[in-house]
Motif scaffolding. Sequence first.
Motif, PDB file in Angstrom:
ATOM      1  N   LEU A  94     -33.422  39.678 -29.590  1.00 36.72           N
ATOM      2  CA  LEU A  94     -34.677  39.136 -30.133  1.00 36.72           C
ATOM      3  C   LEU A  94     -34.725  39.309 -31.646  1.00 36.72           C
ATOM      4  CD1 LEU A  94     -37.456  37.897 -29.508  1.00 36.72           C
ATOM      5  CD2 LEU A  94     -38.349  40.220 -29.309  1.00 36.72           C
ATOM      6  N   LEU A  95     -34.348  40.505 -32.114  1.00 37.00           N
ATOM      7  CA  LEU A  95     -34.316  40.775 -33.550  1.00 37.00           C
ATOM      8  C   LEU A  95     -33.335  39.843 -34.257  1.00 37.00           C
ATOM      9  CD1 LEU A  95     -34.766  42.548 -36.116  1.00 37.00           C
ATOM     10  CD2 LEU A  95     -32.936  44.009 -35.264  1.00 37.00           C
ATOM     11  N   SER A  96     -32.132  39.725 -33.719  1.00 35.58           N
ATOM     12  CA  SER A  96     -31.108  38.878 -34.335  1.00 35.58           C
ATOM     13  C   SER A  96     -31.529  37.414 -34.332  1.00 35.58           C
ATOM     14  CB  SER A  96     -29.775  39.017 -33.591  1.00 35.58           C
ATOM     15  OG  SER A  96     -29.367  40.353 -33.579  1.00 35.58           O
ATOM     16  N   LEU A  97     -32.135  36.973 -33.229  1.00 29.26           N
ATOM     17  CA  LEU A  97     -32.535  35.568 -33.110  1.00 29.26           C
ATOM     18  C   LEU A  97     -33.619  35.223 -34.117  1.00 29.26           C
ATOM     19  CD1 LEU A  97     -32.272  32.893 -31.544  1.00 29.26           C
ATOM     20  CD2 LEU A  97     -34.078  33.729 -30.021  1.00 29.26           C
ATOM     21  N   VAL A  98     -34.621  36.092 -34.237  1.00 30.72           N
ATOM     22  CA  VAL A  98     -35.721  35.835 -35.191  1.00 30.72           C
ATOM     23  C   VAL A  98     -35.183  35.785 -36.612  1.00 30.72           C
ATOM     24  CG1 VAL A  98     -37.836  36.801 -36.191  1.00 30.72           C
ATOM     25  CG2 VAL A  98     -37.540  36.771 -33.715  1.00 30.72           C
ATOM     26  N   CYS A  99     -34.377  36.770 -36.983  1.00 30.53           N
ATOM     27  CA  CYS A  99     -33.799  36.800 -38.340  1.00 30.53           C
ATOM     28  C   CYS A  99     -32.910  35.578 -38.581  1.00 30.53           C
ATOM     29  CB  CYS A  99     -32.988  38.081 -38.546  1.00 30.53           C
ATOM     30  SG  CYS A  99     -33.990  39.572 -38.618  1.00 30.53           S
ATOM     31  N   PHE A 100     -32.102  35.233 -37.574  1.00 26.29           N
ATOM     32  CA  PHE A 100     -31.194  34.092 -37.722  1.00 26.29           C
ATOM     33  C   PHE A 100     -31.969  32.783 -37.876  1.00 26.29           C
ATOM     34  CE2 PHE A 100     -28.190  30.906 -35.990  1.00 26.29           C
ATOM     35  CZ  PHE A 100     -27.170  31.082 -36.901  1.00 26.29           C
ATOM     36  N   LEU A 101     -33.040  32.603 -37.106  1.00 26.28           N
ATOM     37  CA  LEU A 101     -33.843  31.380 -37.201  1.00 26.28           C
ATOM     38  C   LEU A 101     -34.527  31.260 -38.563  1.00 26.28           C
ATOM     39  CD1 LEU A 101     -35.458  31.168 -33.639  1.00 26.28           C
ATOM     40  CD2 LEU A 101     -33.663  29.723 -34.601  1.00 26.28           C
ATOM     41  N   VAL A 102     -35.020  32.395 -39.085  1.00 31.16           N
ATOM     42  CA  VAL A 102     -35.634  32.380 -40.423  1.00 31.16           C
ATOM     43  C   VAL A 102     -34.592  32.017 -41.474  1.00 31.16           C
ATOM     44  CG1 VAL A 102     -36.772  33.796 -42.194  1.00 31.16           C
ATOM     45  CG2 VAL A 102     -37.480  33.991 -39.817  1.00 31.16           C
ATOM     46  N   LEU A 103     -33.383  32.594 -41.350  1.00 30.70           N
ATOM     47  CA  LEU A 103     -32.292  32.271 -42.277  1.00 30.70           C
ATOM     48  C   LEU A 103     -31.931  30.782 -42.217  1.00 30.70           C
ATOM     49  CD1 LEU A 103     -30.016  35.357 -41.651  1.00 30.70           C
ATOM     50  CD2 LEU A 103     -30.889  34.693 -43.872  1.00 30.70           C
ATOM     51  N   ILE A 104     -31.785  30.260 -41.008  1.00 31.97           N
ATOM     52  CA  ILE A 104     -31.442  28.846 -40.834  1.00 31.97           C
ATOM     53  C   ILE A 104     -32.531  27.951 -41.424  1.00 31.97           C
ATOM     54  CG2 ILE A 104     -31.154  27.015 -39.089  1.00 31.97           C
ATOM     55  CD1 ILE A 104     -28.682  28.708 -39.379  1.00 31.97           C
TER      56      ILE A 104
END
Length: 203
Positions: A94-104
């Motif tokens: 969940l942490l990685s997905l949220v950070c990755f989506l914000v980065l994208i």
Amino acid sequence: MFLLTVMAYDRYVAICNPLHFLTIMNRQLCLQLVFACWCGGFIHSITQVILVIQLPFCGPNKLDNFYCDVPQVIKLACMDTYVIEVLMVSNSALLSLVCFLVLIFSYAVILITLRTRFRQGRSKALSTCASHLTVVSLIFVPCVLIYLRPFYSFSVDKVFSVFYTVITPMLNPLVYTLRNADMKIAMKKLRKKHMASCCPVKR
């Protein structure tokens, strides 16, 4: 990951709103973002500690790795840890997905904005983003391979561990400093000086 996400927002403001950068990214907001990174990291870590501290440890106490990390500690528990592993992987995912989506999202907006810029401004903006994207890939790839899978032992685990704990932190300052204009000028001067001392001019 939190810090890299904040840095992506910083790049977004610098490229998409350059005239308002100092107003938006003021000292107060920077302190708030750093504090938010600390809080996010603390909450994520304390959640995993609470899950691990409840496990019974009655067997071997040796880890098959270079450093003490949650996946290795869980393997030493004297019970079925499937549910704990699922909770931890879900927490990290969940942490990685949220950070990755914000980065994208940040870089998608940056690329859309760059389509309307002049060639010189576009290359400068892409150069600004290149170092950050390099560090993002250096951190995210090993992290995904270590934490976003069931806690089974694989032969390459130690390689990923060394890469994640030694090589990536060692490369971070190199990646950022070698992209710096002042650093490039200093390196050129040093190279010229070295060449002059190695090959003195004959008279």
